[in-house]
Design a protein around this motif. Structure first.
Motif, short mmCIF file in Angstrom:
data_model
loop_
_atom_site.label_atom_id
_atom_site.label_comp_id
_atom_site.label_asym_id
_atom_site.label_seq_id
_atom_site.Cartn_x
_atom_site.Cartn_y
_atom_site.Cartn_z
N GLY A 94 0.81 -1.22 0.00
CA GLY A 94 0.00 0.00 0.00
C GLY A 94 0.84 1.26 0.00
O GLY A 94 0.48 2.26 -0.62
N VAL A 95 1.98 1.24 0.71
CA VAL A 95 2.87 2.39 0.73
C VAL A 95 3.78 2.38 -0.50
O VAL A 95 4.08 3.42 -1.07
CB VAL A 95 3.71 2.40 2.03
CG1 VAL A 95 4.73 3.52 2.01
CG2 VAL A 95 2.80 2.54 3.24
N ALA A 96 4.21 1.20 -0.92
CA ALA A 96 5.10 1.09 -2.08
C ALA A 96 4.42 1.59 -3.36
O ALA A 96 5.04 2.24 -4.19
CB ALA A 96 5.57 -0.35 -2.26
N LEU A 97 3.13 1.29 -3.51
CA LEU A 97 2.37 1.75 -4.68
C LEU A 97 1.50 2.91 -4.23
O LEU A 97 0.46 2.73 -3.64
CB LEU A 97 1.50 0.64 -5.25
CG LEU A 97 0.68 1.02 -6.48
CD1 LEU A 97 1.59 1.31 -7.66
CD2 LEU A 97 -0.31 -0.05 -6.83
N GLN A 98 1.93 4.09 -4.54
CA GLN A 98 1.20 5.29 -4.13
C GLN A 98 0.38 5.82 -5.29
O GLN A 98 0.68 5.57 -6.44
CB GLN A 98 2.18 6.36 -3.66
CG GLN A 98 3.02 5.93 -2.48
CD GLN A 98 4.09 6.96 -2.14
OE1 GLN A 98 4.05 8.08 -2.59
NE2 GLN A 98 5.03 6.55 -1.32
N GLY A 99 -0.65 6.59 -4.95
CA GLY A 99 -1.42 7.28 -5.98
C GLY A 99 -2.36 6.39 -6.77
O GLY A 99 -2.29 6.35 -7.99
N VAL A 100 -3.21 5.66 -6.10
CA VAL A 100 -4.20 4.83 -6.79
C VAL A 100 -5.59 5.44 -6.64
O VAL A 100 -6.55 4.78 -6.27
CB VAL A 100 -4.17 3.36 -6.29
CG1 VAL A 100 -2.97 2.62 -6.82
CG2 VAL A 100 -4.23 3.30 -4.78
N ASP A 101 -5.68 6.72 -6.95
CA ASP A 101 -6.97 7.41 -6.90
C ASP A 101 -7.94 6.75 -7.87
O ASP A 101 -7.56 6.36 -8.97
CB ASP A 101 -6.81 8.88 -7.26
CG ASP A 101 -5.93 9.64 -6.27
OD1 ASP A 101 -5.82 9.17 -5.12
OD2 ASP A 101 -5.36 10.67 -6.65
N ALA A 106 -8.51 -3.57 -1.27
CA ALA A 106 -8.87 -4.53 -0.22
C ALA A 106 -7.61 -5.33 0.10
O ALA A 106 -7.09 -6.06 -0.75
CB ALA A 106 -9.99 -5.45 -0.69
N TYR A 107 -7.11 -5.15 1.32
CA TYR A 107 -5.89 -5.84 1.73
C TYR A 107 -6.22 -7.23 2.23
O TYR A 107 -7.19 -7.44 2.94
CB TYR A 107 -5.15 -5.04 2.80
CG TYR A 107 -4.65 -3.73 2.26
CD1 TYR A 107 -3.52 -3.68 1.47
CD2 TYR A 107 -5.34 -2.55 2.50
CE1 TYR A 107 -3.08 -2.48 0.94
CE2 TYR A 107 -4.90 -1.35 1.97
CZ TYR A 107 -3.78 -1.32 1.20
OH TYR A 107 -3.34 -0.14 0.67
N GLY A 108 -5.41 -8.17 1.84
CA GLY A 108 -5.58 -9.57 2.20
C GLY A 108 -4.63 -10.38 1.36
O GLY A 108 -3.57 -9.92 0.97
N SER A 109 -5.02 -11.59 1.10
CA SER A 109 -4.18 -12.45 0.27
C SER A 109 -5.05 -13.00 -0.85
O SER A 109 -5.75 -13.99 -0.66
CB SER A 109 -3.62 -13.59 1.11
OG SER A 109 -2.64 -14.29 0.39
N PRO A 110 -5.12 -12.35 -1.99
CA PRO A 110 -4.30 -11.26 -2.50
C PRO A 110 -4.87 -9.88 -2.12
O PRO A 110 -6.02 -9.76 -1.72
CB PRO A 110 -4.36 -11.45 -4.00
CG PRO A 110 -5.74 -11.99 -4.25
CD PRO A 110 -6.03 -12.88 -3.04
N VAL A 111 -4.05 -8.86 -2.34
CA VAL A 111 -4.49 -7.48 -2.25
C VAL A 111 -5.14 -7.16 -3.58
O VAL A 111 -4.56 -7.43 -4.63
CB VAL A 111 -3.30 -6.53 -1.98
CG1 VAL A 111 -3.79 -5.09 -1.91
CG2 VAL A 111 -2.56 -6.91 -0.72
N THR A 112 -6.36 -6.60 -3.56
CA THR A 112 -7.05 -6.31 -4.80
C THR A 112 -7.26 -4.81 -4.97
O THR A 112 -7.56 -4.11 -4.01
CB THR A 112 -8.43 -7.01 -4.86
OG1 THR A 112 -9.23 -6.58 -3.77
CG2 THR A 112 -8.26 -8.53 -4.83
N TYR A 113 -7.09 -4.35 -6.19
CA TYR A 113 -7.30 -2.96 -6.58
C TYR A 113 -8.43 -2.97 -7.60
O TYR A 113 -8.23 -3.40 -8.73
CB TYR A 113 -6.03 -2.37 -7.19
CG TYR A 113 -4.91 -2.22 -6.20
CD1 TYR A 113 -4.66 -0.98 -5.60
CD2 TYR A 113 -4.10 -3.28 -5.86
CE1 TYR A 113 -3.62 -0.83 -4.68
CE2 TYR A 113 -3.06 -3.13 -4.95
CZ TYR A 113 -2.84 -1.91 -4.36
OH TYR A 113 -1.82 -1.76 -3.46
#
Length: 141
Positions: A94-101, A106-113
């Motif tokens: 979440g911090v490594a990939l910034q700017g996902v306006d 949804a954080y989990g396994s996997p993280v979904t955008y």
């Protein structure tokens, strides 16, 4: 002889009919533009996930390949202490990939955008998986 000015009614009707025919044939080409744009956006986020994970791993290796956190762009990123890739949390990828306006994360396994307002099946995913494995990323639409 009288000078003619402007167009006759017939000429105007012919032009309107021609424009209508052109619009009717061109419209189906632009109907799927929104879906294509969403798919391209999700692919862009998936590429961003791959890049963020690779940059985090590189920073971890440069820092001596030890520890569970690195600094990227002045932000602390939580990484896996064995592989150096960001973990599946807000403090990791979440911090490594910034700017996902415009995306719901949804954080989990996997993280979904998932793009806001889109289908739940249209999304980019990040999953660190096992500790020694490289993360997997994919885009579905």
């Amino acid at each position: 002889m009288r000078n003619q000015r402007g167009f006759t009614m017939i000429e105007l009707i012919v032009v309107i009919v021609i424009l209508g025919i052109l619009a009717a044939t061109a419209l189906p080409r632009f109907v799927n533009l929104q879906q294509d744009a969403r798919f391209a956006s999700v692919n862009g986020v998936a590429g961003g996930l791959r890049s963020a994970a690779a940059l985090a791993k590189a920073a971890w290796l440069v820092g001596g390949a030890s520890g569970t956190s690195i600094t990227m762009d002045g932000q602390t990123v939580t990484v896996d202490g064995t592989s150096g890739y960001p973990v599946n949390t807000a403090l990791g990828i979440g911090v490594a990939l910034q700017g996902v306006d415009g995306y719901t994360v949804a954080y989990g396994s996997p993280v979904t955008y998932t793009p806001s307002g889109g289908s739940a099946t249209c999304r980019a995913e990040y999953n660190l998986g096992t500790v020694t494995a490289t993360p997997t990323t994919k885009a579905n639409c």
